[in-house]
Design a protein around this motif. Sequence first.
Motif, mmCIF file in Angstrom:
data_model
loop_
_atom_site.group_PDB
_atom_site.id
_atom_site.type_symbol
_atom_site.label_atom_id
_atom_site.label_comp_id
_atom_site.label_asym_id
_atom_site.label_seq_id
_atom_site.Cartn_x
_atom_site.Cartn_y
_atom_site.Cartn_z
ATOM 1 N N TRP A 1 2.274 3.196 -9.548
ATOM 2 C CA TRP A 1 1.911 1.799 -9.339
ATOM 3 C C TRP A 1 0.787 1.381 -10.292
ATOM 4 O O TRP A 1 0.829 0.298 -10.887
ATOM 5 C CB TRP A 1 1.465 1.585 -7.889
ATOM 6 C CG TRP A 1 2.574 1.219 -6.962
ATOM 7 C CD1 TRP A 1 3.402 2.065 -6.280
ATOM 8 C CD2 TRP A 1 2.994 -0.104 -6.614
ATOM 9 N NE1 TRP A 1 4.306 1.362 -5.536
ATOM 10 C CE2 TRP A 1 4.082 0.026 -5.709
ATOM 11 C CE3 TRP A 1 2.552 -1.376 -6.959
ATOM 12 C CZ2 TRP A 1 4.733 -1.085 -5.164
ATOM 13 C CZ3 TRP A 1 3.200 -2.485 -6.414
ATOM 14 C CH2 TRP A 1 4.273 -2.328 -5.530
ATOM 15 N N PRO B 1 1.223 -8.039 -13.886
ATOM 16 C CA PRO B 1 1.815 -9.330 -13.506
ATOM 17 C C PRO B 1 1.080 -10.476 -14.191
ATOM 18 O O PRO B 1 -0.053 -10.324 -14.676
ATOM 19 C CB PRO B 1 1.627 -9.359 -11.988
ATOM 20 C CG PRO B 1 1.519 -7.909 -11.591
ATOM 21 C CD PRO B 1 0.812 -7.241 -12.733
ATOM 22 N N SER C 1 6.858 3.708 -5.105
ATOM 23 C CA SER C 1 7.023 3.501 -3.664
ATOM 24 C C SER C 1 7.785 4.655 -3.032
ATOM 25 O O SER C 1 7.467 5.086 -1.915
ATOM 26 C CB SER C 1 7.771 2.186 -3.413
ATOM 27 O OG SER C 1 7.048 1.087 -3.932
ATOM 28 N N GLY D 1 2.030 0.779 -13.729
ATOM 29 C CA GLY D 1 2.677 -0.522 -13.803
ATOM 30 C C GLY D 1 1.677 -1.655 -14.002
ATOM 31 O O GLY D 1 1.900 -2.556 -14.817
ATOM 32 N N ASN E 1 9.189 -1.556 -17.308
ATOM 33 C CA ASN E 1 8.599 -2.780 -16.785
ATOM 34 C C ASN E 1 7.842 -2.441 -15.506
ATOM 35 O O ASN E 1 7.797 -1.286 -15.076
ATOM 36 C CB ASN E 1 9.683 -3.844 -16.520
ATOM 37 C CG ASN E 1 10.811 -3.319 -15.648
ATOM 38 O OD1 ASN E 1 10.571 -2.735 -14.587
ATOM 39 N ND2 ASN E 1 12.049 -3.512 -16.088
ATOM 40 N N PHE E 2 7.235 -3.475 -14.895
ATOM 41 C CA PHE E 2 6.422 -3.235 -13.696
ATOM 42 C C PHE E 2 7.275 -2.715 -12.544
ATOM 43 O O PHE E 2 6.911 -1.747 -11.873
ATOM 44 C CB PHE E 2 5.724 -4.541 -13.296
ATOM 45 C CG PHE E 2 4.869 -4.408 -12.064
ATOM 46 C CD1 PHE E 2 3.583 -3.891 -12.152
ATOM 47 C CD2 PHE E 2 5.358 -4.779 -10.824
ATOM 48 C CE1 PHE E 2 2.800 -3.751 -11.017
ATOM 49 C CE2 PHE E 2 4.575 -4.647 -9.689
ATOM 50 C CZ PHE E 2 3.300 -4.135 -9.788
ATOM 51 N N LYS E 3 8.432 -3.337 -12.305
ATOM 52 C CA LYS E 3 9.286 -2.899 -11.197
ATOM 53 C C LYS E 3 9.782 -1.477 -11.410
ATOM 54 O O LYS E 3 9.949 -0.715 -10.448
ATOM 55 C CB LYS E 3 10.467 -3.854 -11.046
ATOM 56 C CG LYS E 3 10.102 -5.236 -10.555
ATOM 57 C CD LYS E 3 11.344 -6.106 -10.414
ATOM 58 C CE LYS E 3 10.980 -7.504 -9.910
ATOM 59 N NZ LYS E 3 12.189 -8.363 -9.783
ATOM 60 N N GLY E 4 10.022 -1.128 -12.664
ATOM 61 C CA GLY E 4 10.509 0.209 -12.965
ATOM 62 C C GLY E 4 9.513 1.302 -12.624
ATOM 63 O O GLY E 4 9.896 2.461 -12.446
ATOM 64 N N HIS E 5 8.223 0.955 -12.543
ATOM 65 C CA HIS E 5 7.206 1.931 -12.114
ATOM 66 C C HIS E 5 6.902 1.785 -10.622
ATOM 67 O O HIS E 5 6.590 2.766 -9.954
ATOM 68 C CB HIS E 5 5.929 1.754 -12.926
ATOM 69 C CG HIS E 5 6.046 2.244 -14.341
ATOM 70 N ND1 HIS E 5 6.606 1.501 -15.339
ATOM 71 C CD2 HIS E 5 5.663 3.435 -14.903
ATOM 72 C CE1 HIS E 5 6.576 2.185 -16.465
ATOM 73 N NE2 HIS E 5 6.016 3.356 -16.239
ATOM 74 N N ALA E 6 6.980 0.552 -10.116
ATOM 75 C CA ALA E 6 6.650 0.323 -8.703
ATOM 76 C C ALA E 6 7.690 0.927 -7.775
ATOM 77 O O ALA E 6 7.339 1.475 -6.716
ATOM 78 C CB ALA E 6 6.517 -1.176 -8.441
ATOM 79 N N LEU E 7 8.972 0.864 -8.149
ATOM 80 C CA LEU E 7 10.023 1.368 -7.267
ATOM 81 C C LEU E 7 9.957 2.892 -7.093
ATOM 82 O O LEU E 7 9.931 3.377 -5.958
ATOM 83 C CB LEU E 7 11.390 0.928 -7.782
ATOM 84 C CG LEU E 7 11.693 -0.575 -7.622
ATOM 85 C CD1 LEU E 7 13.032 -0.928 -8.262
ATOM 86 C CD2 LEU E 7 11.689 -0.974 -6.158
#
Length: 275
Positions: free
Chosen positions: A195, A204, A12, A198, A3-9
């Motif tokens: 990012w 989103p 980061s 994602g 998911n998006f958070k799984g790539h953003a974290l």
Amino acid sequence: MGNFKGHALPGSFFLIVGLWWSVKFSLWHASRRNKNACHLASKITYRRLEVIEASVILLFALVGMMAEQFVPDGPQLKLYNYEDKHWDHLMNWQHATMYLFFGISAAVSITVHTMGVVPIAFDRLLLAIALFVEGFLFYYHLHGRLMLDVHVHQLLLFAIFGGALTIFLEVFFRGNILLELLRCSLCLLQGSWLWQIGFVLYPPSSFPEWDSMDHNNMMFITMCYCWHYSFALLTVAVIFTIISWLVRTKLKKTPQLEMGLLKTKEREEESEEDL
């Protein structure tokens, strides 16, 4: 990571590490060139920073492994489902394996810089292996996916394997500022590109979805990858320039007597370290 958070974290995390490395290596290089400028040029200070850095990475690796295993839909340490007769949550296991090797690398780095019984180059060697394992697992992580999905992850492999090769060269050319800054730029590229992945694969709700079979999207995303690296190079160059200027400025403002005291203190620290 699905998911998006799984790539953003993790993206980061790599961005923070890349920025930290850029500051650390730039400061170390500038301080060694101007040894009177500040006490950060001493090896004992550098080793303390290495231990703190490795401890933070080890903590994140342990948290990452636990998270991959014990999230609500995770494998809960179960690798094979004997009832349905198939492997269980292999994607989570692959991610946990990547975290495992980064954790091993961090543990070795702590040992190298605290005990002094392990060859100093082992920290770089294990970090290079950790990055290679990450790329190796990603390479066999793409079977059966859509064209754009495969392409964005293949581009990520260039940053991963490039970073692994650069750090491996540091085993033999430790302290080479060009290799260290190249490592920083590739780490920043990996973070920013995660990012981007994602946004491409899991946009989103306010962003339009990408057509995974459109060749024009493939061309654009390749060009976008080059833009990401150009910004990574620019970021490293700006950090290096600012820190070098700050160290030189401090050197000019430091009175000669204070500079001599700093130099004497540094020599004492080096002697204590040798003992």
